[in-house]
Scaffold this active site. Structure first.
Site: not given
Length: 164
Positions: A46, A51, A94-95, A136-137, A140
Site C-alpha cells: 500500500g 508518502q 510502513c514504507l 493504515h493507508e 496516512h
C-alpha cells in the site's frame, strides 16, 4: 509511469491532513500510476498520496501480489467505518518507516466507500490483512502514522530506531 521518492518519517508532510480529490484529471491518473509503480518497486502493499508528497486523499494497494496474481486498487476519497466490534492485532510495516514494525490494534473488519479512477462509487467489506491495509493507508490521509497508534514507551523505542 515513473518511480516517486517515498517520504520518510519525520517529514512534516506525513502529519498533514490531505485534501479531497475534487476532479479525476490526467494528473491524478498519472499520480495513481506512479504510486502503483513505486509501491511495487518498494516492495510494498500500500502507498498513500502524502508518502510521495501528493497531499490528496488517494492511496493505492495490492494485498495479493506477493502471494498470487496482482490485484491493484486505486482508492480516492475513502471513508472507512468499523464493521462489528472484533479487533485484531497485527505487525504493521510502513514504507515511510523503513525497517520498523509495530503491533497495532485495529478493527478486524471494516466497510469502506471510495471513488475509483473512473469516477464510480465503490464499496466493500475488508477483513484480515486487507482491513489493516486500508486502515493504515487511510490513516496516512489524516496525517497519522503507525507510531501514532502505539503506546508511548514502544513509540519512544521505535522513534529512536528510525530517526535519520
Amino acid at each position: 509511469m515513473s518511480l516517486r521518492a517515498v517520504l520518510r518519517w519525520p517529514d512534516p508532510r506525513l502529519a498533514q491532513v490531505c485534501a479531497p480529490v475534487e476532479q479525476i484529471t490526467d494528473d491524478v491518473r498519472q499520480l495513481a500510476a506512479d504510486m502503483l509503480e513505486t509501491m511495487y518497486a518498494a516492495p510494498g502493499r500500500g502507498l498513500a498520496g502524502p508518502q510521495v508528497g501528493a497531499m490528496l486523499r488517494i492511496f493505492v494497494m495490492d494485498t495479493e501480489w506477493k502471494s498470487g496474481p496482482a490485484a491493484p486498487r486505486v482508492i480516492l476519497n475513502p471513508v472507512v467505518v468499523p464493521h462489528g466490534s472484533e479487533t485484531a492485532i497485527r505487525a504493521e510495516g510502513c514504507l515511510s518507516l523503513p525497517g520498523i514494525e509495530a503491533e497495532v490494534t485495529r478493527p478486524a473488519t471494516v466497510h469502506m466507500r471510495w471513488t475509483d479512477l473512473d469516477g464510480a462509487a465503490q464499496e466493500a467489506i475488508f477483513t484480515g490483512f486487507a482491513a489493516a491495509c486500508v486502515q493504515h493507508e487511510a490513516d496516512h490521509l489524516d496525517g497519522i502514522v503507525t507510531l501514532d497508534r502505539i503506546d508511548p514507551a514502544t513509540r519512544s523505542r521505535l522513534e529512536a530506531a528510525c530517526r535519520p
